[in-house]
Write a protein that holds these residues in place. Structure first.
Motif, PDB file in Angstrom:
ATOM      1  N   GLU A  75       0.851  -1.179   0.000  1.00 34.08           N
ATOM      2  CA  GLU A  75       0.000   0.000   0.000  1.00 34.08           C
ATOM      3  C   GLU A  75       0.889   1.232   0.000  1.00 34.08           C
ATOM      4  O   GLU A  75       1.947   1.249   0.627  1.00 34.08           O
ATOM      5  CB  GLU A  75      -0.884   0.044   1.257  1.00 34.08           C
ATOM      6  CG  GLU A  75      -1.898  -1.050   1.338  1.00 34.08           C
ATOM      7  CD  GLU A  75      -2.780  -0.937   2.576  1.00 34.08           C
ATOM      8  OE1 GLU A  75      -3.836  -1.554   2.576  1.00 34.08           O
ATOM      9  OE2 GLU A  75      -2.405  -0.235   3.526  1.00 34.08           O
ATOM     10  N   GLU A 127      -1.592   7.849  -2.379  1.00 35.96           N
ATOM     11  CA  GLU A 127      -1.696   8.597  -3.625  1.00 35.96           C
ATOM     12  C   GLU A 127      -1.284  10.027  -3.308  1.00 35.96           C
ATOM     13  O   GLU A 127      -1.894  10.701  -2.476  1.00 35.96           O
ATOM     14  CB  GLU A 127      -3.124   8.530  -4.164  1.00 35.96           C
ATOM     15  CG  GLU A 127      -3.495   9.508  -5.240  1.00 35.96           C
ATOM     16  CD  GLU A 127      -2.569   9.510  -6.432  1.00 35.96           C
ATOM     17  OE1 GLU A 127      -2.097  10.608  -6.766  1.00 35.96           O
ATOM     18  OE2 GLU A 127      -2.321   8.441  -7.021  1.00 35.96           O
ATOM     19  N   ILE A 152      -3.323   3.571  -2.070  1.00 37.28           N
ATOM     20  CA  ILE A 152      -3.334   2.698  -3.239  1.00 37.28           C
ATOM     21  C   ILE A 152      -2.857   1.328  -2.778  1.00 37.28           C
ATOM     22  O   ILE A 152      -1.784   1.211  -2.192  1.00 37.28           O
ATOM     23  CB  ILE A 152      -2.393   3.240  -4.344  1.00 37.28           C
ATOM     24  CG1 ILE A 152      -2.839   4.626  -4.799  1.00 37.28           C
ATOM     25  CG2 ILE A 152      -2.325   2.264  -5.510  1.00 37.28           C
ATOM     26  CD1 ILE A 152      -1.836   5.325  -5.687  1.00 37.28           C
ATOM     27  N   SER A 153      -3.645   0.284  -3.028  1.00 36.96           N
ATOM     28  CA  SER A 153      -3.280  -1.076  -2.647  1.00 36.96           C
ATOM     29  C   SER A 153      -2.939  -1.884  -3.885  1.00 36.96           C
ATOM     30  O   SER A 153      -3.649  -1.810  -4.882  1.00 36.96           O
ATOM     31  CB  SER A 153      -4.429  -1.773  -1.906  1.00 36.96           C
ATOM     32  OG  SER A 153      -4.656  -1.159  -0.665  1.00 36.96           O
ATOM     33  N   ASN A 154      -1.856  -2.621  -3.811  1.00 35.83           N
ATOM     34  CA  ASN A 154      -1.466  -3.522  -4.887  1.00 35.83           C
ATOM     35  C   ASN A 154      -1.271  -4.909  -4.311  1.00 35.83           C
ATOM     36  O   ASN A 154      -0.813  -5.053  -3.179  1.00 35.83           O
ATOM     37  CB  ASN A 154      -0.157  -3.070  -5.547  1.00 35.83           C
ATOM     38  CG  ASN A 154      -0.311  -1.785  -6.314  1.00 35.83           C
ATOM     39  OD1 ASN A 154      -1.281  -1.611  -7.025  1.00 35.83           O
ATOM     40  ND2 ASN A 154       0.630  -0.878  -6.162  1.00 35.83           N
TER      41      ASN A 154
END
Length: 125
Positions: free
Chosen positions: A62, A65, A110-112
C-alpha cells in the motif's frame, strides 16, 4: 578471448532461456487459475501432490496517492505530515496516535497485490 563458438552458444542459450521462461509463465498461469478457483482470487493456498508441494503466496503493498493525500492533509491542517510528498512514516504514526482517522484518508491509499508461485520437492515419508 571471444570465439565464434562462444557467441553461437550465447545465442542458443538465450533462445532456450526465452522458451523456458514462456513455459514457466504458462505453468504459473495454470497454477494461479487453479488457486483462483479452489481458494479464491488473491488468497494464499497450497496443495501437495505426491512429493511436491505447490504454494501461492499473496503480497500486498500500500502507498499513499500523492496529490490526493497532500490535499487531504492540507484540509486537515496537518502540514507536519507533508514533505514534497506524503511522509508515510509520519502519517502512520499520526494514525496510530489517533491524530487522524483512517476515514480522513479515504481514497488516498493505493493497494497492490502480487502473486508468487513456489514449487519445491519435499521428502517422501
Amino acid at each position: 578471448m571471444i570465439t565464434k563458438e562462444m557467441l553461437a552458444q550465447y545465442i542458443e542459450l538465450n533462445r532456450r532461456k526465452k522458451e523456458i521462461e514462456t513455459q514457466l509463465d504458462e505453468l504459473k498461469k495454470v497454477f494461479n487459475q487453479y488457486f483462483d478457483l479452489s481458494v479464491g482470487k488473491n488468497l494464499k493456498g497450497d496443495v501437495t501432490i505426491s512429493d511436491y508441494k505447490l504454494q501461492r503466496q499473496i503480497r500486498k503493498t500500500e502507498k499513499f496517492e500523492q496529490e490526493i493525500t497532500v490535499k487531504r492533509l492540507e484540509e486537515l491542517n496537518m502540514m507536519d505530515l507533508i514533505q514534497k510528498k506524503p511522509d508515510e512514516i509520519k502519517i502512520k504514526s499520526a494514525l496510530n496516535l489517533g491524530l487522524i482517522n483512517e476515514k480522513d484518508l479515504d481514497g488516498c491509499v493505493i493497494s497492490n497485490t502480487s502473486q508468487a508461485i513456489y514449487v519445491k520437492q519435499i521428502q517422501a515419508k
